[in-house]
Design an enzyme around this catalytic site. Structure first.
Site, PDB file in Angstrom:
ATOM      1  N   HIS A 162       0.834  -1.200   0.000  1.00 15.80           N
ATOM      2  CA  HIS A 162       0.000   0.000   0.000  1.00 15.80           C
ATOM      3  C   HIS A 162       0.876   1.260   0.000  1.00 15.80           C
ATOM      4  O   HIS A 162       1.787   1.387   0.825  1.00 15.80           O
ATOM      5  CB  HIS A 162      -0.873  -0.045   1.266  1.00 15.80           C
TER       6      HIS A 162
ATOM      7  N   GLU B 160       0.595  -0.253  -4.712  1.00 12.18           N
ATOM      8  CA  GLU B 160      -0.536   0.645  -4.947  1.00 12.18           C
ATOM      9  C   GLU B 160      -0.042   2.046  -4.616  1.00 12.18           C
ATOM     10  O   GLU B 160       0.787   2.219  -3.715  1.00 12.18           O
ATOM     11  CB  GLU B 160      -1.695   0.258  -4.010  1.00 12.18           C
TER      12      GLU B 160
ATOM     13  N   ASP C 112      -1.299   6.584  -5.031  1.00 13.76           N
ATOM     14  CA  ASP C 112      -2.378   7.533  -5.324  1.00 13.76           C
ATOM     15  C   ASP C 112      -1.855   8.660  -6.212  1.00 13.76           C
ATOM     16  O   ASP C 112      -0.788   9.219  -5.935  1.00 13.76           O
ATOM     17  CB  ASP C 112      -2.890   8.146  -4.014  1.00 13.76           C
TER      18      ASP C 112
ATOM     19  N   HIS D  74      -1.666  11.333  -1.519  1.00 14.48           N
ATOM     20  CA  HIS D  74      -2.932  10.751  -1.078  1.00 14.48           C
ATOM     21  C   HIS D  74      -3.995  11.809  -0.799  1.00 14.48           C
ATOM     22  O   HIS D  74      -5.105  11.747  -1.316  1.00 14.48           O
ATOM     23  CB  HIS D  74      -2.711   9.895   0.179  1.00 14.48           C
TER      24      HIS D  74
ATOM     25  N   GLU E 202      -4.081   4.309  -8.207  1.00 19.12           N
ATOM     26  CA  GLU E 202      -5.361   4.820  -7.705  1.00 19.12           C
ATOM     27  C   GLU E 202      -5.508   6.276  -8.118  1.00 19.12           C
ATOM     28  O   GLU E 202      -4.717   7.135  -7.722  1.00 19.12           O
ATOM     29  CB  GLU E 202      -5.479   4.681  -6.183  1.00 19.12           C
TER      30      GLU E 202
HETATM   31  O1  G3P Z   1      -6.506   1.497  -3.205  1.00 20.86           O
HETATM   32  C1  G3P Z   1      -6.679   1.003  -1.918  1.00 20.86           C
HETATM   33  C2  G3P Z   1      -6.608   2.083  -0.877  1.00 20.86           C
HETATM   34  O2  G3P Z   1      -5.436   2.823  -1.074  1.00 20.86           O
HETATM   35  C3  G3P Z   1      -7.800   2.992  -0.898  1.00 20.86           C
HETATM   36  O3  G3P Z   1      -7.819   3.885   0.174  1.00 20.86           O
HETATM   37  O4  G3P Z   1      -7.469   6.060   1.247  1.00 20.86           O
HETATM   38  O5  G3P Z   1      -5.664   4.373   1.313  1.00 20.86           O
HETATM   39  O6  G3P Z   1      -6.197   5.537  -0.817  1.00 20.86           O
HETATM   40  P1  G3P Z   1      -6.741   5.009   0.485  1.00 20.86           P
HETATM   41 MG    MG Z   2      -4.874   4.519  -2.220  1.00 23.87          MG
END
Ligand code: G3P
Ligand code: MG
Length: 248
Positions: free
Chosen positions: A13, A40, A42, A55, A115
């Site tokens: 993450h 993953e 953002d 994020h 993302e």
């Molecule tokens: O993509 C999974 C997760 O990252 C979604 O929530 O807020 O951590 O971006 P967040």
């Molecule tokens: Mg995310």
């Protein structure tokens, strides 16, 4: 729509989970050092359209800047420190461009879940620009998996590069999941793991969807979710739930 699912069952993450400043190149390096095969992260747009990793809507939590990130041009964003808030050992770490992240993924042989996290009011443009860039930057690599909580951003990505795989993100269960994922041509549903039960997993799988869950930080919980048939565990504990975590 792409139906192949080449992705591993564990995803780091925000690049390096909780072991590095999120969404930085240093985080990706930490993920790679732990052997992870997929990350993953953002992405959003700077005021001048550059795609970079962050994020939150604002810069305040994860950099030495402040205010809405998407209102600043890249030449201002690039000057910010995105590592010192986490630990002084990371002082000097910058916000990375998607371009740099694609290159770092290539170097490490890592797959990507991009993302799309648009700044408010930029959902369509962000979905469109990120999809185009993802297609160009990941040429010759496994196709990145796009995901978003924003239906509008996913629609724009679908319209622009229809054959890039897409996943719909849900933080809460939505009874409308089937209509939404079908309309958006999604290969996967990405959902807060707390919303899942064995029955819900079975229903989603029966509809032909892959399932990614976030953010799972306890090995016993990861074990249970995989046993239910979840395809991907997205974790902050990249040390406890590593790439060799058993998948059966
Ligand atoms: O993509 C999974 C997760 O990252 C979604 O929530 O807020 O951590 O971006 P967040
Ligand atoms: Mg995310």
């Amino acid at each position: 729509m792409t139906t192949a699912w080449p992705y591993p069952h564990i995803v780091a993450h925000r690049g390096g989970g909780s072991l590095a400043p999120e969404n930085t190149l240093a985080a990706i390096d930490v993920g790679a050092r732990h052997g992870h095969k997929m990350i993953e992260f953002d992405v959003k747009l700077a005021q001048d359209g550059q795609i970079f990793l962050l994020h939150d809507d604002t810069l305040d939590r994860t950099s030495d800047g402040w205010g809405v990130a998407g209102e600043l041009p890249w030449d201002k964003l690039v000057q910010l420190d995105a590592g010192n808030w986490y630990n002084s050992a990371y002082k000097g770490e910058r916000l990375p461009l998607l371009l740099e992240v694609a290159e770092r993924c290539r170097q490490h042989g890592m797959m990507a879940n991009i993302e799309i996290k648009p700044t408010i009011g930029t959902d369509d443009e962000t979905g469109r620009v990120v999809a185009l860039a993802a297609r160009l930057l990941w040429q010759g690599q496994t196709e990145p998996l796009l995901s978003s909580f924003s239906v509008e951003a996913l629609e724009a990505a679908q319209r622009t590069v229809p054959d890039l795989p897409r996943g719909l993100l849900l933080d809460e269960w939505d009874d409308n999941w089937q209509a939404l994922t079908e309309r958006l041509g999604c290969v996967s549903l990405h959902i807060n793991h707390k919303e899942l039960t064995a029955e819900r997993v079975a229903t989603l799988k029966a509809a032909g969807l892959r399932i990614l869950v976030y953010t799972v930080n306890q090995p016993a919980r990861a074990r249970l979710l995989l046993n239910w048939g979840v395809d991907c565990i997205c974790t902050d504990r990249i040390d406890l739930i590593g790439p060799d975590f058993p998948n059966e």
